[in-house]
Design a protein around this motif. Structure first.
Motif, PDB file in Angstrom:
ATOM      1  N   ARG A 226     -11.110  55.495  68.445  1.00  0.00           N
ATOM      2  CA  ARG A 226     -11.760  56.795  68.537  1.00  0.00           C
ATOM      3  C   ARG A 226     -12.261  57.064  69.961  1.00  0.00           C
ATOM      4  NH1 ARG A 226     -14.010  55.495  63.390  1.00  0.00           N
ATOM      5  NH2 ARG A 226     -15.941  54.825  64.410  1.00  0.00           N
ATOM      6  N   THR A 227     -12.883  56.052  70.554  1.00  0.00           N
ATOM      7  CA  THR A 227     -13.419  56.227  71.905  1.00  0.00           C
ATOM      8  C   THR A 227     -12.303  56.426  72.921  1.00  0.00           C
ATOM      9  OG1 THR A 227     -15.303  54.820  71.326  1.00  0.00           O
ATOM     10  CG2 THR A 227     -14.897  55.196  73.663  1.00  0.00           C
ATOM     11  N   LEU A 228     -11.258  55.617  72.817  1.00  0.00           N
ATOM     12  CA  LEU A 228     -10.151  55.733  73.773  1.00  0.00           C
ATOM     13  C   LEU A 228      -9.369  57.027  73.584  1.00  0.00           C
ATOM     14  CD1 LEU A 228      -8.726  52.145  74.226  1.00  0.00           C
ATOM     15  CD2 LEU A 228      -8.968  53.840  76.046  1.00  0.00           C
ATOM     16  N   THR A 229      -9.277  57.495  72.367  1.00  0.00           N
ATOM     17  CA  THR A 229      -8.605  58.770  72.119  1.00  0.00           C
ATOM     18  C   THR A 229      -9.343  59.906  72.814  1.00  0.00           C
ATOM     19  OG1 THR A 229      -7.715  58.030  69.990  1.00  0.00           O
ATOM     20  CG2 THR A 229      -7.874  60.402  70.346  1.00  0.00           C
ATOM     21  N   ALA A 230     -10.669  59.884  72.760  1.00  0.00           N
ATOM     22  CA  ALA A 230     -11.462  60.912  73.440  1.00  0.00           C
ATOM     23  C   ALA A 230     -11.260  60.856  74.950  1.00  0.00           C
ATOM     24  CB  ALA A 230     -12.937  60.738  73.099  1.00  0.00           C
ATOM     25  N   VAL A 231     -11.236  59.643  75.499  1.00  0.00           N
ATOM     26  CA  VAL A 231     -10.987  59.485  76.938  1.00  0.00           C
ATOM     27  C   VAL A 231      -9.597  59.999  77.292  1.00  0.00           C
ATOM     28  CG1 VAL A 231     -10.698  57.814  78.814  1.00  0.00           C
ATOM     29  CG2 VAL A 231     -12.569  57.537  77.174  1.00  0.00           C
ATOM     30  N   ASN A 232      -8.617  59.620  76.493  1.00  0.00           N
ATOM     31  CA  ASN A 232      -7.236  60.021  76.751  1.00  0.00           C
ATOM     32  C   ASN A 232      -7.069  61.542  76.676  1.00  0.00           C
ATOM     33  OD1 ASN A 232      -4.445  59.393  77.245  1.00  0.00           O
ATOM     34  ND2 ASN A 232      -4.027  59.791  75.103  1.00  0.00           N
ATOM     35  N   ASN A 233      -7.712  62.170  75.705  1.00  0.00           N
ATOM     36  CA  ASN A 233      -7.618  63.624  75.578  1.00  0.00           C
ATOM     37  C   ASN A 233      -8.245  64.342  76.771  1.00  0.00           C
ATOM     38  OD1 ASN A 233      -6.330  63.378  73.107  1.00  0.00           O
ATOM     39  ND2 ASN A 233      -8.192  63.656  71.901  1.00  0.00           N
ATOM     40  N   SER A 234      -9.298  63.757  77.332  1.00  0.00           N
ATOM     41  CA  SER A 234      -9.967  64.401  78.468  1.00  0.00           C
ATOM     42  C   SER A 234      -9.078  64.442  79.708  1.00  0.00           C
ATOM     43  CB  SER A 234     -11.277  63.679  78.798  1.00  0.00           C
ATOM     44  OG  SER A 234     -11.029  62.406  79.387  1.00  0.00           O
ATOM     45  N   LEU A 235      -8.063  63.575  79.769  1.00  0.00           N
ATOM     46  CA  LEU A 235      -7.148  63.569  80.911  1.00  0.00           C
ATOM     47  C   LEU A 235      -6.302  64.835  80.964  1.00  0.00           C
ATOM     48  CD1 LEU A 235      -5.841  59.869  80.748  1.00  0.00           C
ATOM     49  CD2 LEU A 235      -7.631  60.795  82.250  1.00  0.00           C
ATOM     50  N   ASN A 236      -6.158  65.508  79.834  1.00  0.00           N
ATOM     51  CA  ASN A 236      -5.342  66.723  79.782  1.00  0.00           C
ATOM     52  C   ASN A 236      -6.140  67.988  80.072  1.00  0.00           C
ATOM     53  OD1 ASN A 236      -2.987  65.284  78.996  1.00  0.00           O
ATOM     54  ND2 ASN A 236      -3.791  65.155  76.909  1.00  0.00           N
ATOM     55  N   GLY A 237      -7.438  67.836  80.320  1.00  0.00           N
ATOM     56  CA  GLY A 237      -8.265  68.997  80.607  1.00  0.00           C
ATOM     57  C   GLY A 237      -8.461  69.186  82.098  1.00  0.00           C
ATOM     58  N   LYS A 238      -9.600  69.790  82.450  1.00  0.00           N
ATOM     59  CA  LYS A 238      -9.921  69.997  83.864  1.00  0.00           C
ATOM     60  C   LYS A 238     -11.407  69.770  84.136  1.00  0.00           C
ATOM     61  CE  LYS A 238     -10.137  75.016  83.086  1.00  0.00           C
ATOM     62  NZ  LYS A 238      -9.615  76.341  83.518  1.00  0.00           N
ATOM     63  N   ASP A 239     -12.047  69.058  83.207  1.00  0.00           N
ATOM     64  CA  ASP A 239     -13.474  68.760  83.349  1.00  0.00           C
ATOM     65  C   ASP A 239     -13.642  67.291  83.724  1.00  0.00           C
ATOM     66  OD1 ASP A 239     -16.178  68.459  83.223  1.00  0.00           O
ATOM     67  OD2 ASP A 239     -16.429  69.306  81.216  1.00  0.00           O
TER      68      ASP A 239
ATOM     69  N   SER B  43     -16.758  65.426  82.285  1.00  0.00           N
ATOM     70  CA  SER B  43     -16.608  65.006  80.890  1.00  0.00           C
ATOM     71  C   SER B  43     -15.864  63.674  80.810  1.00  0.00           C
ATOM     72  CB  SER B  43     -15.855  66.076  80.098  1.00  0.00           C
ATOM     73  OG  SER B  43     -15.611  65.649  78.771  1.00  0.00           O
ATOM     74  N   PHE B  44     -14.830  63.532  81.631  1.00  0.00           N
ATOM     75  CA  PHE B  44     -14.110  62.254  81.667  1.00  0.00           C
ATOM     76  C   PHE B  44     -15.039  61.126  82.084  1.00  0.00           C
ATOM     77  CE2 PHE B  44     -12.197  59.012  84.364  1.00  0.00           C
ATOM     78  CZ  PHE B  44     -11.295  58.432  83.483  1.00  0.00           C
ATOM     79  N   PHE B  45     -15.840  61.345  83.120  1.00  0.00           N
ATOM     80  CA  PHE B  45     -16.742  60.298  83.600  1.00  0.00           C
ATOM     81  C   PHE B  45     -17.690  59.849  82.491  1.00  0.00           C
ATOM     82  CE2 PHE B  45     -16.382  61.954  88.210  1.00  0.00           C
ATOM     83  CZ  PHE B  45     -15.294  61.135  88.428  1.00  0.00           C
ATOM     84  N   GLN B  46     -18.231  60.781  81.757  1.00  0.00           N
ATOM     85  CA  GLN B  46     -19.170  60.450  80.680  1.00  0.00           C
ATOM     86  C   GLN B  46     -18.493  59.606  79.598  1.00  0.00           C
ATOM     87  OE1 GLN B  46     -20.984  63.886  78.919  1.00  0.00           O
ATOM     88  NE2 GLN B  46     -22.334  62.711  77.584  1.00  0.00           N
ATOM     89  N   LEU B  47     -17.309  60.012  79.203  1.00  0.00           N
ATOM     90  CA  LEU B  47     -16.575  59.278  78.165  1.00  0.00           C
ATOM     91  C   LEU B  47     -16.138  57.901  78.669  1.00  0.00           C
ATOM     92  CD1 LEU B  47     -14.416  62.245  76.856  1.00  0.00           C
ATOM     93  CD2 LEU B  47     -16.175  61.034  75.548  1.00  0.00           C
ATOM     94  N   PHE B  48     -15.713  57.839  79.922  1.00  0.00           N
ATOM     95  CA  PHE B  48     -15.234  56.566  80.462  1.00  0.00           C
ATOM     96  C   PHE B  48     -16.375  55.564  80.610  1.00  0.00           C
ATOM     97  CE2 PHE B  48     -13.869  53.660  83.844  1.00  0.00           C
ATOM     98  CZ  PHE B  48     -12.634  53.260  83.347  1.00  0.00           C
ATOM     99  N   GLU B  49     -17.541  56.038  80.995  1.00  0.00           N
ATOM    100  CA  GLU B  49     -18.696  55.139  81.094  1.00  0.00           C
ATOM    101  C   GLU B  49     -19.029  54.538  79.732  1.00  0.00           C
ATOM    102  OE1 GLU B  49     -21.837  56.053  84.426  1.00  0.00           O
ATOM    103  OE2 GLU B  49     -21.299  57.949  83.454  1.00  0.00           O
ATOM    104  N   ALA B  50     -18.910  55.324  78.679  1.00  0.00           N
ATOM    105  CA  ALA B  50     -19.156  54.805  77.331  1.00  0.00           C
ATOM    106  C   ALA B  50     -18.123  53.742  76.973  1.00  0.00           C
ATOM    107  CB  ALA B  50     -19.112  55.948  76.321  1.00  0.00           C
TER     108      ALA B  50
END
Length: 379
Positions: free
Chosen positions: A164-177, A180-187
């Motif tokens: 679940r956590t890695l899916t959220a990180v992976n999905n953020s790569l397709n955005g432009k924020d 948001s990626f930094f926050q998810l990656f730190e987790a």
């Protein structure tokens, strides 16, 4: 039949380190002055302890294979991950600072490019580590060449919470924020999953990293002879000189960065950039004429690395190439955009016949804008 099976089960086997006659031969070669009649007795004395030591080594190796990496190997592997991720993290956070200088479409494109390059490298690095820890088969070509499909496949086979956590990180790569990626990656790097400590670089460390980055670009520029790459390198270095920020950009945004810098440059700098940009545009148009194939995008390094001269390099530019848009991207098609510096179609047309003899001289002059301090004051 059962008795034969029982006998078969009772058979023991043993790997022999070295038969006595071979021990005798080794002794005779090593001690030629020793009386030959002593070799048999010495070999017999040595045979048993040598065999025991050999068997013990075999047992230890087999146990290591069965049990997996030792605690020491695990610590070393984790330390290597910490160093690599910290280097990439430092680079990405420094490149992020330049985003605040832009707005609108330029900021969005820079953000997307950062997410699809360095942020993707960070994700791949951690994903490989977690996949190997979970006993999953990872792509044989390594994490640097992992495709989005391979990444999704690995994530889908991980334990549920980690997935679940890695899916959220992976999905953020397709955005432009990027934030948001930094926050998810730190987790993801927290104690629950990787146990990594992402340290924020202090000002001294940042200055060291930025200086190391600049030196890497300068060295690349000294050796570079490809006009489009020279333009890309010079623009990146000029941006750093005039903003004290480092920038990570695709070739198609070079015109936009030139436009951003225009008011900060001297008349000499603007003139040299304008002339060289027009010649590069002309060269690209001519190279595209016989074929629709697109030139290659420069391959980018993935980390500024540590201050202690580790992984000092530029994500933006390199002499190698990979598939994608050209170094200056849509430069030939973007002369009318805000990124062009006074681009003149008349000058381009007039330069057709003289481009070859003049390009080298103009390129050398352009390099000097960043290879030594400009003598002219900014206007």
């Amino acid at each position: 039949e059962s008795e034969e099976m029982e006998k078969g089960r009772g058979v023991s086997w043993e790997l022999v380190f070295m038969p006595p006659k071979d021990i005798v031969q080794v002794l005779s070669e090593q001690f030629p002055d020793c009386p030959e009649e002593l070799f048999d007795d010495i070999a017999e004395e040595l045979r048993s302890p040598l065999q025991e030591a050999f068997q013990e080594e075999i047992r230890a190796n087999v146990a290591a294979l069965v049990q997996g990496p030792s605690a020491g190997q695990q610590r070393k592997r984790h330390a290597n991950l910490q160093d690599k991720v910290q280097g990439l993290w430092n680079s990405t956070r420094l490149f992020e600072k330049a985003l605040g200088l832009f707005e609108g479409d330029t900021e969005s494109q820079l953000s997307r490019y950062l997410l699809r390059t360095l942020c993707t490298d960070l994700t791949n690095t951690v994903l490989f580590y977690l996949a190997e820890d979970s006993g999953l088969d990872t792509p044989s070509h390594g994490q640097g060449e992992m495709t989005a499909k391979e990444r999704s496949t690995l994530i889908s086979n991980l334990p549920e919470q980690m997935k679940r956590t890695l899916t959220a990180v992976n999905n953020s790569l397709n955005g432009k924020d990027v934030s948001s990626f930094f926050q998810l990656f730190e987790a993801l790097c927290g104690e629950e999953y990787c146990g990594l400590m992402l340290k924020k670089a202090d000002r001294k460390k940042e200055r060291q990293l930025i200086f190391s980055h600049q030196q890497s670009l300068v060295e690349s520029l000294r050796e570079e002879q490809e006009p489009a790459m020279v333009l890309h390198l010079v623009v990146v270095l000029l941006f750093q000189q005039h903003t004290n920020c480092i920038i990570h950009l695709p070739g198609k945004l070079v015109p936009s960065i030139i436009a951003f810098l225009s008011s900060r440059l001297s008349e000499t700098e603007r003139s040299k950039l304008r002339t060289f940009q027009e010649l590069v545009m002309l060269q690209l148009k001519q190279s595209r004429a016989p074929s629709s194939a697109q030139p290659a995008e420069p391959k980018t390094d993935t980390s500024l690395g540590q201050a202690e001269e580790t992984q000092a390099a530029s994500e933006t530019v390199s002499k190698k190439v990979k598939k994608g848009s050209p170094v200056v991207g849509e430069l030939g098609d973007s002369s009318g955009e805000s990124g062009a510096v006074g681009s003149s179609s008349d000058t381009v047309q007039q330069g057709t016949d003289m481009m070859a003899p003049n390009l080298g001289d103009i390129m050398s002059g352009l390099k000097q804008l960043v290879l030594k301090p400009a003598k002219e004051d900014n206007q």
